[in-house]
Design a protein around this motif. Structure first.
Motif, PDB file in Angstrom:
ATOM      1  N   ARG A  57      38.112  43.115  34.986  1.00 20.85           N
ATOM      2  CA  ARG A  57      38.077  41.947  36.101  1.00 20.85           C
ATOM      3  C   ARG A  57      39.358  41.331  36.318  1.00 20.85           C
ATOM      4  N   LEU A  60      40.445  44.885  38.355  1.00 20.41           N
ATOM      5  CA  LEU A  60      39.117  45.213  39.424  1.00 20.41           C
ATOM      6  C   LEU A  60      38.738  46.682  39.528  1.00 20.41           C
ATOM      7  N   GLN A  85      41.086  50.584  42.390  1.00 17.74           N
ATOM      8  CA  GLN A  85      40.691  49.169  42.329  1.00 17.74           C
ATOM      9  C   GLN A  85      40.056  48.651  43.621  1.00 17.74           C
ATOM     10  N   ASP A  86      38.556  48.786  43.489  1.00 19.12           N
ATOM     11  CA  ASP A  86      37.696  48.420  44.818  1.00 19.12           C
ATOM     12  C   ASP A  86      37.087  47.291  44.515  1.00 19.12           C
ATOM     13  N   MET A  87      36.855  46.714  43.225  1.00 17.77           N
ATOM     14  CA  MET A  87      35.863  45.760  43.399  1.00 17.77           C
ATOM     15  C   MET A  87      36.249  44.239  43.392  1.00 17.77           C
ATOM     16  N   SER A  88      35.590  43.252  43.608  1.00 21.54           N
ATOM     17  CA  SER A  88      35.855  41.876  43.450  1.00 21.54           C
ATOM     18  C   SER A  88      35.637  41.155  42.297  1.00 21.54           C
ATOM     19  N   SER A  89      34.263  41.353  41.553  1.00 21.19           N
ATOM     20  CA  SER A  89      33.873  40.739  40.464  1.00 21.19           C
ATOM     21  C   SER A  89      32.961  41.569  39.735  1.00 21.19           C
ATOM     22  N   ASP A 104      28.522  44.338  40.893  1.00 16.24           N
ATOM     23  CA  ASP A 104      29.461  43.303  41.301  1.00 16.24           C
ATOM     24  C   ASP A 104      29.056  42.313  41.729  1.00 16.24           C
ATOM     25  N   ALA A 106      30.141  39.441  43.292  1.00 15.11           N
ATOM     26  CA  ALA A 106      30.600  38.458  44.292  1.00 15.11           C
ATOM     27  C   ALA A 106      29.797  38.569  45.454  1.00 15.11           C
ATOM     28  N   ARG A 118      26.817  43.978  44.880  1.00 16.02           N
ATOM     29  CA  ARG A 118      27.277  45.224  45.428  1.00 16.02           C
ATOM     30  C   ARG A 118      27.212  46.394  44.067  1.00 16.02           C
ATOM     31  N   TYR A 120      28.737  49.699  42.700  1.00 17.32           N
ATOM     32  CA  TYR A 120      29.882  50.635  43.005  1.00 17.32           C
ATOM     33  C   TYR A 120      29.523  51.890  42.234  1.00 17.32           C
TER      34      TYR A 120
END
Length: 311
Positions: A57, A60, A85-89, A104, A106, A118, A120
Motif C-alpha cells: 500500500r 502501490l 506501481q499502478d494502484m491507488s489503494s 483496489d 479507491a 477496480r 487489477y
C-alpha cells in the motif's frame, strides 16, 4: 512426515511480513521479514518459488520475496518479484494459476455517492508481474477469492457477497457488473472472505461499525456454500438460519478485516485491525458459533491480511 502449517500476515503499521508456525497450536512461533514497504495488505504464498507476495500500500504494487523458508527472523529483505506501481489503494489478493488479481478500494470517478472500485489483473512471469487489464466495478471492493474460475467479492460498506462468473475471460479494460449479488443476513459490513473447496465452506467477516474497533465484529461460516448461494436469486438474501455466526465480547473481534480457514482442524484465523491496535486471532470449536474466546491471540499492529499454507 508431519505437515507444517504456516499463517502469513501483512499489516499497515510497518509493512513487514509475519510468518506464524501454527503446526502446534499450543506452541506458536513467529518469524518477521523486514520489507521495503511501510504498509501492506493482501498476502499470498507461492510454493513454486517459496515466495511471499503482498500488495504494498506504500509502493502501490505487488512485491514478492523468494526462498522465505531459508530466511531468518529479523532479516531485511529486498523485492525479488516486482510489479508495476499502478494502484491507488490495494487491498486483497486472489490468485488463479499465474494470474494475480488485486482489489483496489479507491474511488474511481470522484463521486463518493456512486460506489466503485477496480480489480487489477496481473500475470506472473518469472521475477515480474505484468498488468494485463483493469476491471472497474460498480461497488466498493475489499476482500476477493477465487472458486474455480469465478471470482467472489465482498461489497464493501454492505453485508453483500458478489460473484463474477468466469472472471478471467474479461481480457480488456472494462466496466463490469457482478453476475450476482446476494445479501448475507446478519452481516452489517463485510470485509474479508475465504473459500475452502475441499469442504465447500465460505467464511466471511463482519466489521460492523468501523468506528467500534473493539467488540462488535464477527465472522460467518457458510457450509455447503455452493447449493446455498445458488439457491438464492440475484438480489435475494441468504438467511441467517443457513449460517453459523461467531461474535461477542469474548471474541475480541472489532474490525476483522481478513480471514483464513483450515478445514482439517476447523480453525478460523483472523486479521483483526481494531482491537487493542491489531491482533492475529484463531478460533476452533466453531461448530455452534456464539461468543467464543480465541485460542490464539497475538498482537500485530494494524493487521490487514492473512493467508494459510502447508508443506
Amino acid at each position: 512426515m508431519e505437515t507444517s502449517v504456516y499463517l502469513l500476515a501483512s499489516n499497515n503499521s510497518d509493512g513487514n511480513i509475519n510468518i506464524y508456525d501454527v503446526t502446534d497450536g499450543s506452541n506458536v512461533t513467529t518469524k518477521t521479514l523486514i520489507t521495503t514497504s511501510v504498509a501492506a495488505d493482501g498476502i499470498y504464498y507461492d510454493q513454486s518459488d517459496d515466495a511471499v507476495i503482498q500488495a504494498s500500500r506504500s509502493n502501490l504494487g505487488l512485491e514478492g520475496v523468494t526462498n522465505i523458508s531459508t530466511i531468518t527472523s529479523g532479516t531485511s529483505v529486498g523485492v525479488d518479484i516486482m510489479g508495476t506501481q499502478d494502484m491507488s489503494s490495494p487491498r486483497e489478493v486472489a490468485v488463479n494459476g499465474n494470474f494475480y488479481v488485486v482489489a483496489d478500494n479507491a474511488d474511481v470517478d470522484g463521486d463518493t455517492n456512486t460506489p466503485d472500485g477496480r480489480l487489477y489483473i496481473y500475470s506472473k512471469n518469472g521475477s515480474s508481474f505484468t498488468l494485463r487489464n483493469v476491471i472497474t466495478t460498480d461497488f466498493k471492493l475489499w476482500g476477493i477469492t477465487f472458486y474455480n474460475n469465478d471470482l467472489y467479492a465482498v461489497v464493501d460498506a454492505t453485508g453483500e457477497l458478489a460473484v463474477f462468473t468466469n472472471f478471467l475471460s474479461n481480457t480488456t479494460d472494462a466496466m463490469l457488473s457482478a453476475s450476482k449479488r446476494v445479501v448475507i443476513e446478519g452481516i452489517v459490513r463485510t470485509h474479508g472472505l475465504t473459500y475452502d473447496a475441499t469442504t465447500d465452506t465460505m467464511v466471511m467477516t463482519d466489521i460492523a461499525s468501523a468506528m467500534n474497533g473493539q467488540d462488535d465484529g464477527g465472522f460467518h461460516i457458510i457450509e455447503n456454500f455452493t447449493s446455498k448461494f445458488n439457491g438464492v436469486s440475484n438480489g435475494g438474501t441468504l438467511a441467517m438460519s443457513l449460517q453459523i455466526r461467531v461474535a461477542g465480547s469474548a471474541t475480541m473481534l472489532g474490525n476483522p478485516v481478513d480471514v483464513a480457514y483450515d478445514s482439517e482442524t476447523e480453525t478460523v484465523y483472523i486479521a483483526e485491525a481494531g482491537n487493542n491496535g491489531g491482533r492475529i486471532l484463531a478460533f476452533n470449536n466453531i461448530g455452534t458459533g456464539g461468543n467464543i474466546a480465541p485460542v490464539l491471540n497475538n498482537s500485530l499492529a494494524a493487521a490487514s491480511s492473512v493467508y494459510l499454507y502447508k508443506n
